[in-house]
Design a protein around this motif. Structure first.
Motif, mmCIF file in Angstrom:
data_model
loop_
_atom_site.group_PDB
_atom_site.id
_atom_site.type_symbol
_atom_site.label_atom_id
_atom_site.label_comp_id
_atom_site.label_asym_id
_atom_site.label_seq_id
_atom_site.Cartn_x
_atom_site.Cartn_y
_atom_site.Cartn_z
ATOM 1 N N ARG A 124 14.626 3.597 7.452
ATOM 2 C CA ARG A 124 15.952 3.853 6.800
ATOM 3 C C ARG A 124 15.758 3.752 5.162
ATOM 4 O O ARG A 124 16.671 4.296 4.692
ATOM 5 N N ASP A 125 14.628 3.330 4.652
ATOM 6 C CA ASP A 125 14.618 3.496 3.266
ATOM 7 C C ASP A 125 14.602 4.828 2.862
ATOM 8 O O ASP A 125 13.585 5.335 3.201
ATOM 9 N N GLN A 126 15.412 5.124 1.915
ATOM 10 C CA GLN A 126 15.520 6.473 1.583
ATOM 11 C C GLN A 126 14.188 7.307 0.895
ATOM 12 O O GLN A 126 13.916 8.454 1.046
ATOM 13 N N ILE A 127 13.995 6.341 -0.028
ATOM 14 C CA ILE A 127 12.736 6.850 -0.781
ATOM 15 C C ILE A 127 11.570 7.161 0.145
ATOM 16 O O ILE A 127 10.717 8.069 -0.034
ATOM 17 N N TRP A 128 11.393 6.015 0.838
ATOM 18 C CA TRP A 128 10.122 6.274 1.692
ATOM 19 C C TRP A 128 10.442 7.432 2.628
ATOM 20 O O TRP A 128 9.372 8.133 3.052
ATOM 21 N N ASP A 129 11.523 7.768 3.161
ATOM 22 C CA ASP A 129 11.756 8.787 3.932
ATOM 23 C C ASP A 129 11.594 9.970 3.234
ATOM 24 O O ASP A 129 10.839 10.955 3.813
ATOM 25 N N VAL A 130 11.914 10.042 1.910
ATOM 26 C CA VAL A 130 11.620 11.432 1.266
ATOM 27 C C VAL A 130 10.017 11.527 1.077
ATOM 28 O O VAL A 130 9.396 12.600 1.452
ATOM 29 N N TYR A 131 9.458 10.537 0.778
ATOM 30 C CA TYR A 131 8.079 10.495 0.775
ATOM 31 C C TYR A 131 7.446 10.874 1.915
ATOM 32 O O TYR A 131 6.258 11.773 1.845
ATOM 33 N N TYR A 132 7.780 10.428 3.203
ATOM 34 C CA TYR A 132 7.357 10.668 4.325
ATOM 35 C C TYR A 132 7.489 12.183 4.619
ATOM 36 O O TYR A 132 6.377 12.959 5.040
ATOM 37 N N ARG A 133 8.725 12.673 4.403
ATOM 38 C CA ARG A 133 8.903 14.128 4.864
ATOM 39 C C ARG A 133 8.032 14.924 3.866
ATOM 40 O O ARG A 133 7.486 16.066 4.243
ATOM 41 N N GLU A 182 0.675 -1.300 0.025
ATOM 42 C CA GLU A 182 -0.069 0.001 -0.062
ATOM 43 C C GLU A 182 0.771 1.253 -0.008
ATOM 44 O O GLU A 182 0.674 2.263 -0.572
ATOM 45 N N GLN A 183 1.841 1.365 0.728
ATOM 46 C CA GLN A 183 2.672 2.514 0.670
ATOM 47 C C GLN A 183 3.458 2.731 -0.341
ATOM 48 O O GLN A 183 3.677 3.815 -0.964
ATOM 49 N N LEU A 184 3.795 1.552 -0.898
ATOM 50 C CA LEU A 184 4.302 1.630 -2.535
ATOM 51 C C LEU A 184 3.633 2.311 -3.304
ATOM 52 O O LEU A 184 3.880 3.215 -4.279
ATOM 53 N N GLU A 185 2.158 1.954 -3.176
ATOM 54 C CA GLU A 185 1.428 2.426 -4.173
ATOM 55 C C GLU A 185 1.076 3.822 -3.873
ATOM 56 O O GLU A 185 1.164 4.673 -4.953
ATOM 57 N N SER A 186 1.221 4.419 -2.923
ATOM 58 C CA SER A 186 1.024 5.721 -2.424
ATOM 59 C C SER A 186 2.408 6.556 -2.914
ATOM 60 O O SER A 186 2.222 7.562 -3.503
ATOM 61 N N ILE A 187 3.465 5.808 -2.801
ATOM 62 C CA ILE A 187 4.652 6.412 -3.060
ATOM 63 C C ILE A 187 4.753 6.561 -4.637
ATOM 64 O O ILE A 187 5.029 7.810 -5.167
ATOM 65 N N THR A 188 4.121 5.696 -5.484
ATOM 66 C CA THR A 188 4.146 5.693 -6.856
ATOM 67 C C THR A 188 3.103 6.711 -7.127
ATOM 68 O O THR A 188 3.613 7.379 -8.106
ATOM 69 N N ASP A 189 1.946 6.916 -6.660
ATOM 70 C CA ASP A 189 1.078 8.015 -6.878
ATOM 71 C C ASP A 189 1.543 9.231 -6.929
ATOM 72 O O ASP A 189 1.628 10.089 -7.723
ATOM 73 N N ARG A 190 2.457 9.449 -5.599
ATOM 74 C CA ARG A 190 3.114 10.923 -5.453
ATOM 75 C C ARG A 190 4.023 10.847 -6.522
ATOM 76 O O ARG A 190 4.416 12.117 -6.993
ATOM 77 N N LYS A 241 -4.633 10.035 3.412
ATOM 78 C CA LYS A 241 -6.123 9.920 3.195
ATOM 79 C C LYS A 241 -6.758 10.658 1.902
ATOM 80 O O LYS A 241 -7.013 10.289 0.981
ATOM 81 N N ARG A 242 -6.227 11.994 2.327
ATOM 82 C CA ARG A 242 -6.760 12.931 1.078
ATOM 83 C C ARG A 242 -6.090 12.536 -0.337
ATOM 84 O O ARG A 242 -6.708 12.508 -1.252
ATOM 85 N N ARG A 243 -4.904 12.253 -0.201
ATOM 86 C CA ARG A 243 -4.090 11.855 -1.388
ATOM 87 C C ARG A 243 -4.762 10.626 -2.021
ATOM 88 O O ARG A 243 -5.077 10.502 -3.332
ATOM 89 N N LEU A 244 -5.143 9.685 -1.128
ATOM 90 C CA LEU A 244 -5.793 8.418 -1.892
ATOM 91 C C LEU A 244 -7.119 9.057 -2.355
ATOM 92 O O LEU A 244 -7.564 8.508 -3.316
ATOM 93 N N GLU A 245 -7.752 9.660 -1.685
ATOM 94 C CA GLU A 245 -8.993 10.343 -2.369
ATOM 95 C C GLU A 245 -8.852 10.839 -3.856
ATOM 96 O O GLU A 245 -9.576 10.362 -4.456
ATOM 97 N N SER A 246 -7.722 11.501 -3.823
ATOM 98 C CA SER A 246 -7.665 11.972 -5.248
ATOM 99 C C SER A 246 -7.158 10.736 -6.360
ATOM 100 O O SER A 246 -7.435 11.118 -7.440
ATOM 101 N N PHE A 247 -6.831 9.974 -5.769
ATOM 102 C CA PHE A 247 -6.371 8.548 -6.910
ATOM 103 C C PHE A 247 -7.334 7.798 -6.791
ATOM 104 O O PHE A 247 -7.345 6.732 -7.632
ATOM 105 N N LYS A 248 -8.493 7.834 -6.055
ATOM 106 C CA LYS A 248 -9.277 6.622 -6.068
ATOM 107 C C LYS A 248 -9.924 6.237 -7.401
ATOM 108 O O LYS A 248 -10.335 5.118 -7.678
ATOM 109 N N SER A 249 -9.984 7.441 -8.452
ATOM 110 C CA SER A 249 -10.556 7.111 -9.691
ATOM 111 C C SER A 249 -9.748 6.014 -10.387
ATOM 112 O O SER A 249 -10.166 5.509 -11.334
ATOM 113 N N THR A 250 -8.408 6.087 -9.807
ATOM 114 C CA THR A 250 -7.442 4.923 -10.714
ATOM 115 C C THR A 250 -7.439 3.871 -9.996
ATOM 116 O O THR A 250 -6.695 2.799 -10.451
#
Lengths: 193, 898
Positions: free
Chosen positions: B523-532, A148-156, B644-653
């Protein structure tokens, strides 16, 4: 341009013979021969797959693919060198003297970017779709990140680069997302000079 | 560390201060007082630490004063100002006490002032950049320093032979080499102080700075070797001693690095197990790093190298292991200590310079040294760069070389080393001291002042900061992998190859060993960037959203029509009963009107905007645990909402939700049960609606999954009180909920259609929002909304609801009418009712089970939770949120077992 540099403008036309003594090309030629296990004069996919470190590289398979464009099953020495030529460092003095009529060298910024882009764009439609992006991310991101997280990262990620809102990243958008980066430096290997 | 240093720093000062002391403390040390003294003056007992504290205070106040004027600090580096201040203070002390006091003692400097600075620079060293340029850094640090030392020493000796140095300077070639070795090293403190304000580009900075850190080993070795040669006398030095000198270079540098790495390993390993004692995490970092320094010093290895390596090596793992708060604490403490030490060093350096008894002036020596260090530094840099550029991908151009030559600042290390010289063995010590002081002052003040204009004038590429983007992060990783692969293909085992090797080794073994499992993800950098990025976006969004809430949110056009009692309950009903309704997700076929959409948007806006009201203060007196404070929780929630909001915007996909379909549903029901009681147990009052949707198998499944999830989540919480993981988990829940909501809207298939109003309800946008809120609330039980906010919320909620209940709009628009028939049997929402079901949470579960109707609670409580932020202040009169939470958990467990 001195004799040390292999001349890639001429190379595609040149017969795949033994390069001149003392050039960097010779070293690549030896490497090519070493990879070519059955001395068949070309490399097949298997020849590249046997390189141990490439197997654990998450992008290894895709990079091997890039040696075999258009569904070819073999790559000869010029083809081999042509792919590697993407990673030559950019010479400052090169760009000034270049004849404008000649095609852009393979190690130009655009061509380096195109090479990377093709690694992402699996179906070669000129766009990195969301699905393709997801696949790449899955390769790059560690196992500890959930689907799931991967998907949201992708979306972003797609959303970030996507400017015309078609849900995919075109090559133009791709270059734009990287315009602040020093691609010439980051996509070059010194020994290929 | 600072506290520990106080008495020791004070020791040298204490003796000096005694001379002044009697004037300040009359009567305390005379004849014993006859009776109980009302007032006693005990200066001596506090003298040493008091003086240290005073000095630091003076230095800090001076810093504040300097920074009052932006103009001054933008022109003059702080280090210059501090040295000048030190000169003034030293002058005052000299004038008052008639002798120089409070000087920079080498012992104090090396044991207490230097380590924090080095640790700070090692710990916050950009490791990628450092290793990318390691070759150049090592060359400059080793070859460059050796070159500087020998050429400077030899040239000075030549100067003396030529008769340009006064004959009273009695020094042999070895003495000059010794002096050359201590004066040649670029000083990390001075370089850092100046370059931090100049902002040259990263490569240039890391090369100069890395050199200044790593050359310590060379300096130490050269200094020690030369010193011992001088003490032995040049006649007694054997050839073997030279060899030993060369060998000791390797021992000292590699040994120092090894000590640092060993302690880095220990530190990382220790922080893996501090899960329950978060409070000592920062302390561990400092203690072990300091232990590394002292150990290296004890074994006469390069202590600076040890601490640098320790900081560099441990950072990745320590940062992953320790809590967010500890990270902040480490960062701030480290910066504070380093800045404090730096300030004191420069000030004491200034004070030390006024002591004319220590030094003797010789113009030839001073001018010669100044010229030689500048000249040989420049020459060395040019020569080395020429060689390096043959191997570098990006050559260092002329401008870089100028800055590197000019940036070779000398500092307190040289001063401390020259003070340490033995006057009996080195007769020219006084001259050397004077020369060193002049060199240090010249480099720090003159070069420090001029380097900024120089950099501007030469148009040196400055460092540029741009926001990290996910694309860049991803592509950089891609580049790394591509380059590693190409090196594999070419068969050249270069830098990329080894870095790739190292990363794989690290991933496979080191990280597994040194990192807490739960810490693995961040530790995962991509995840980290995403999070920030998410946090940043969310904060900026909420900043805007807050406005909307206060202005437009309360002036909704639909405000007057505010009756939707029935709808909300129906909503709940359906959601309650329809845990089997995951099947029905495909079923609903409703066209949403534009208004619905707007309402949905508004609702989500409200959800997003309502993070602010939060309890600020929480009385916590525990010394061992710091409770999570509002800010952090806020961040967390912002993050969740943003996701959550982000997901809302993507839910069409999101059409591909089927694969995790089975997952979110049980969870959701699990939540619901947690919220209320097991709804399978519905007994009196309201019969279970829509039982047809809910077969027994589904119920069993639900219960199981719920138990699973409960244990799961509680474990997570326990394991990681710091919250990152918890956020991620909550996020994933939100994600799933979001998907469910997406499916609600995009999957039409008319199969089983529940009674019409409920059907319409079901597709309402905030349905999912409620589910989400429930999730939030269950983890966040301490929300309080101010009264005005509450009113606004009530209004907007109800108006939204009334707006968006398409089929029933006629009936409910009349306010305070009896609810529409279908919903008549529904429980009423709490804000219309006097009774408050919340106290039920205070009952023991058994009591609650006996006393309350199941369905009531099961239907009500989710809504209760949804509104709980509004009611928090009310029910705090009954019970604290914490207790509510715990009872909740108990109920939940009961429910799970049912």
């Amino acid at each position: 341009r001195g004799p040390r540099h292999f001349n890639l403008e001429l190379l595609p036309d040149a017969p795949p013979g033994v390069p001149k003594e003392g050039t960097d090309l010779l070293r690549l030629y030896h490497r090519f021969r070493a990879l070519d296990r059955n001395k068949k004069g070309y490399l097949s996919r298997v020849d590249l797959q046997q390189i141990g470190a490439l197997a654990v590289n998450p992008l290894g398979e895709r990079i091997i693919d890039s040696f075999f464009p258009d569904g070819n099953l073999r790559v000869d020495f010029p083809g081999f060198v042509r792919v590697l030529a993407h990673f030559r460092p950019v010479d400052d003095d090169d760009s000034g003297m270049r004849d404008p009529k000649q095609p852009e060298p393979l190690n130009s910024r655009m061509n380096k970017l195109r090479f990377v882009f093709q690694l992402y764009d699996l179906d070669r439609d000129g766009k990195i779709s969301r699905h393709e992006m997801l696949q790449v991310l899955r390769l790059m991101v560690g196992v500890q990140v959930t689907e799931e997280q991967l998907e949201s990262i992708t979306d972003r990620t797609v959303q970030e680069a996507d400017e015309d809102g078609d849900g995919a990243v075109s090559f133009l958008e791709f270059t734009k997302s990287l315009e602040k980066m020093d691609i010439e430096q980051k996509m070059s290997i010194r020994i290929l000079k | 560390m600072l506290l520990a240093s106080l008495p020791l720093l004070g020791l040298p000062l204490a003796g000096a201060a005694t001379t002044e002391a009697p004037t300040q403390e009359p009567g305390s040390s005379g004849e014993p007082p006859p009776g109980l003294a009302l007032f006693r003056w005990q200066w001596h007992e506090v003298e040493a630490p008091y003086l240290v504290a005073l000095w630091i205070l003076v230095a800090s106040l001076a810093k504040i004063v300097f920074h009052l004027s932006r103009k001054v600090t933008s022109l003059v580096p702080e280090s210059c100002l501090l040295i000048l201040l030190g000169l003034v203070l030293g002058g005052i002390v000299l004038a008052v006490a008639k002798k120089a006091e409070y000087q920079l003692e080498p012992g104090t400097f090396f044991l207490f002032l230097l380590p924090p600075i080095v640790l700070d620079s090692g710990y916050f060293m950009p490791s990628r950049l450092f290793f990318d340029n390691l070759g150049a850094i090592l060359t400059y640090a080793v070859v460059g320093t050796l070159w500087n030392a020998f050429t400077t020493g030899a040239a000075l000796w030549g100067l003396q032979q030529a008769g340009l140095v006064a004959p009273r300077v009695q020094a042999s070639l070895l003495d000059f080499l010794l002096f050359g070795s201590l004066i040649s090293a670029v000083d990390p403190v001075a370089v850092l102080a100046v370059f931090e304000e100049v902002h040259v580009n990263d490569t240039l900075f890391i090369i100069v700075f890395g050199e200044s850190l790593l050359n310590d080993a060379v300096t130490v070795v050269l200094y020690k070797v030369c010193n011992s040669f001088v003490e032995m006398g040049s006649a007694n030095v054997q050839a073997a001693d030279y060899l030993k000198g060369v060998a000791s270079l390797f021992v000292v540098s590699l040994g120092g690095a090894a000590v640092g790495l060993v302690f880095a390993f220990l530190l990382a390993l220790t922080t893996r197990f501090t899960k329950r004692v978060r409070i000592i995490e920062p302390l561990l970092v400092f203690l072990l790093a300091y232990a590394a320094y002292l150990t290296a010093e004890m074994a006469s290895l390069s202590a600076i190298l040890a601490v640098t390596m320790c900081g560099l090596g441990c950072k990745k793992y320590v940062e992953a292991n320790i809590s967010h708060k500890s990270r902040t604490a480490v960062k701030y403490t480290m910066k504070t200590l380093a800045s404090c030490a730096e300030t004191v060093i420069f000030m004491l350096l200034g004070i030390s310079a006024v002591d004319s008894s220590k030094w003797a002036w010789d113009s030839g020596l001073v001018l010669g040294t100044l010229f030689f260090i500048l000249f040989f530094r420049a020459l060395g840099v040019v020569l080395q760069t020429w060689v390096l550029n043959q191997f570098r991908l990006v050559p260092l151009d002329k401008i870089d070389q100028v800055v590197m030559s000019y940036g070779g600042l000398r500092g307190a290390v040289a001063f401390a080393l020259v003070i340490l010289l033995d006057r009996t063995k080195v007769p020219a010590k006084d001259y050397f001291v004077a020369t060193t002081i002049v060199v240090v002052f010249f480099t720090v003040i003159v070069q420090g002042l001029t380097i900024k204009p120089l950099v501007k004038w030469l148009k040196v590429k400055r460092s540029e900061h741009h926001k990290p983007t996910l694309n860049q992060e991803l592509h950089e990783h891609t580049f790394d992998h591509i380059l590693a692969a190409v090196e594999d293909v070419v068969g050249h085992h270069g830098y990329h190859y080894w870095r790739d090797r190292w990363e794989q080794f690290d991933k496979k073994y080191l990280s597994q060993l040194l990192m807490r499992r739960s810490a693995y993800r961040i530790r995962d950098q991509i995840w980290d960037v995403y999070y920030r990025l998410n946090i940043r976006d969310a904060i900026s969004f909420v900043d805007q959203g807050g406005h909307v809430l206060s202005s437009t949110g309360l002036t909704l056009p639909s405000m007057p029509s505010r009756n939707s009692v029935a709808e909300t309950s129906v909503t709940n009903l359906l959601r309650e009963s329809g845990s089997g309704a995951c099947l029905d997700l495909q079923v609903i076929d409703t066209v949403r009107s534009v208004r619905d959409r707007e309402d949905a948007a508004m609702h989500h806006l409200l959800c997003g905007g309502l993070y602010k009201p939060r309890r600020r203060y929480k009385a916590s007196c525990s010394r061992h645990f710091i409770s999570e404070d509002a800010q952090e929780r806020q961040d967390k929630e912002i993050f969740q909402q943003n996701m959550k909001r982000r997901l809302e915007s993507f839910k069409s996909t999101k059409h591909n939700i089927c694969f995790n379909k089975s997952k979110p549903r049980p969870r959701k029901t699990g939540r619901k049960k947690k919220d209320g009681l097991a709804n399978t147990e519905a007994t009196n009052g309201k019969p279970l609606r829509d039982l047809g949707f809910q077969d027994t198998a589904a119920v069993i499944l639900t219960v199981e999954s719920e138990e699973e999830e409960e244990s799961d989540s509680s474990e997570t919480e326990k394991e990681d009180d710091e919250g990152i993981i918890f956020v991620a988990r909550a996020t994933s829940e939100v994600l799933q909920e979001g998907k469910v909501s997406g499916s609600l809207e995009v999957c039409p298939s008319p199969r089983i259609i529940p009674p019409s109003p409920t059907c319409a309800e079901k597709e309402l946008p905030w349905k999912s929002g409620q589910g989400d809120l429930a999730v939030y609330v269950s983890s966040e039980t301490t929300k309080i909304v101010p009264v005005d906010m509450q009113a606004g919320w009530n209004q907007s909620i109800s108006s939204l609801e009334s707006l968006a209940s398409p089929p029933c709009t006629q009936a409910p628009t009349m306010s305070r009418l009896p609810p529409c028939p279908l919903a008549a049997e529904e429980p009423q929402p709490p804000f219309d009712l006097p009774y408050d079901p919340r106290p039920s949470f205070a009952f023991p579960p058994s009591l609650a089970k006996a006393g309350r109707s199941r369905s009531e609670s099961s239907a009500d409580i989710p809504q209760q939770q949804e509104l709980q932020p509004l009611m928090g202040h009310e029910d705090r009169t009954h019970l604290s949120p914490r207790t509510a939470n715990s009872h909740w958990c108990i109920q939940f467990n009961k429910g799970g077992r049912l």
